[in-house]
Write an enzyme that holds these catalytic residues in place. Structure first.
Site, PDB file in Angstrom:
ATOM      1  N   ARG A 181      49.057  39.002  40.439  1.00  0.00           N
ATOM      2  CA  ARG A 181      47.665  39.426  40.550  1.00  0.00           C
ATOM      3  C   ARG A 181      47.610  40.721  41.336  1.00  0.00           C
ATOM      4  NH1 ARG A 181      43.790  35.615  42.326  1.00  0.00           N
ATOM      5  NH2 ARG A 181      44.928  34.038  41.145  1.00  0.00           N
ATOM      6  N   PHE A 190      42.412  44.247  40.636  1.00  0.00           N
ATOM      7  CA  PHE A 190      41.370  44.056  39.638  1.00  0.00           C
ATOM      8  C   PHE A 190      41.595  42.891  38.694  1.00  0.00           C
ATOM      9  CE2 PHE A 190      40.916  48.764  40.325  1.00  0.00           C
ATOM     10  CZ  PHE A 190      39.716  48.677  41.012  1.00  0.00           C
ATOM     11  N   GLY A 191      42.785  42.289  38.680  1.00  0.00           N
ATOM     12  CA  GLY A 191      43.014  41.268  37.668  1.00  0.00           C
ATOM     13  C   GLY A 191      44.128  40.305  38.001  1.00  0.00           C
ATOM     14  N   LYS A 224      46.331  39.999  31.005  1.00  0.00           N
ATOM     15  CA  LYS A 224      45.676  40.445  32.232  1.00  0.00           C
ATOM     16  C   LYS A 224      44.184  40.177  32.094  1.00  0.00           C
ATOM     17  CE  LYS A 224      44.934  44.597  35.077  1.00  0.00           C
ATOM     18  NZ  LYS A 224      45.300  46.028  35.232  1.00  0.00           N
ATOM     19  N   ASP A 247      48.701  56.387  39.665  1.00  0.00           N
ATOM     20  CA  ASP A 247      49.036  55.318  40.610  1.00  0.00           C
ATOM     21  C   ASP A 247      50.430  54.775  40.315  1.00  0.00           C
ATOM     22  OD1 ASP A 247      48.705  53.644  42.787  1.00  0.00           O
ATOM     23  OD2 ASP A 247      47.632  52.098  41.652  1.00  0.00           O
TER      24      ASP A 247
END
Length: 280
Positions: A17, A20-21, A38, A134
């Site tokens: 995790r 966001f998900g 996801k 990222d």
């Protein structure tokens, strides 16, 4: 698309995790194959447009990059009022973060093999007009055959499309890996991904990041202010060729910083981490 996820796939154990998900293993009885799913709970997202943009950006960009090597492949999208589900390739070989966290120090040959796959993905993304923004070990996954897959495009941005140089803005990324020009504000280009990949190469060889502090604020200050160093105790056996590549990737002057394609053409990369020169 209506949410028919449970009709097409059977969800199994949680694999991980993030912000966001949640990712689960899932199985398709139609194809008799396993995938990853996801799931992003929309109610868990804040009203900040920066948070909610991942609902639109990641599916759009994964479709755009469907033909790119070493980029996680999207197979299906299910969207309803409560959740966004993204069904992708299953990468059950772990991630680079786990390998680094275990204390693993990479040989130059092994580091070059990982970096070649990562930069192949990054170069393909950049040619398609996408900056990841990222890149970090958590987002570098491996499948059951050990092949690298770049994942999590929730912070990615589409750039280019005109005659002017590609420009982006906004502070995104993760401490240790974010490029200094992102933290300083203003516009920046896709070479932020090359800086992040350079930091990852440094960590594979050294076991520690090149810039760090006690907490995010001090780490960001180190990224912006400190000079790249190669401590003798750690880098005594590291070749001058890879140090040269690191200087050209973790370079504060964006105009002098290598592009992804230039990284792939560097002699250390071409030679697969094999070196011929001795440290002077």
């Amino acid at each position: 698309m209506c949410d028919t996820l449970n009709n097409d796939y059977h969800l199994h154990e949680e694999l991980g995790r993030g912000r966001f998900g949640v990712v689960h293993r899932c199985y398709s009885p139609i194809s008799s194959s396993s995938f990853a799913c996801k799931s992003i709970a929309k109610r868990a997202l804040s009203s900040d447009p920066t948070d909610r943009r991942c609902l639109d950006v990641e599916p759009k960009i994964l479709r755009l990059l469907s033909a790119c090597p070493h980029v996680l492949r999207l197979h299906a999208v299910y969207d309803n009022d409560d959740y966004l589900h993204l069904v992708t390739d299953l990468c059950d070989g772990g991630d680079l973060y786990d390998r680094l966290a275990s204390g693993c120090r990479f040989s130059e040959r092994d580091a070059a093999a990982v970096l070649r796959q990562l930069m192949s993905a990054v170069a393909s993304c950049h040619r398609a007009g996408v900056a990841h923004r990222d890149i970090k070990p958590d987002n570098i996954l491996f499948d059951s055959r050990g092949r690298l897959q770049l994942a999590d495009f929730g912070s990615a941005e589409v750039f280019g499309g005109g005659a002017t140089p590609p420009e982006m803005s906004g502070v995104v990324g993760t401490p240790y890996y974010v490029a200094p020009e992102v933290l300083l504000g203003g516009n920046y280009d896709e070479k932020v991904d090359v800086w992040s990949a350079g930091v990852i190469l440094y960590m594979m060889l050294a076991g520690v990041p090149p810039f760090y502090g006690d907490g995010p604020a001090e780490t960001f200050e180190a990224v912006v202010r400190e000079r790249l160093r190669f401590p003798t105790k750690i880098f005594r056996s590291v070749s001058p060729e890879v140090k040269d590549l690191l200087r050209k990737m973790i370079c504060r002057d964006v105009y002098r910083r290598f592009s992804a394609d230039q990284v792939l053409r560097h002699p250390w990369m071409i030679n697969g981490g094999e070196t011929a020169l001795k440290e002077e």
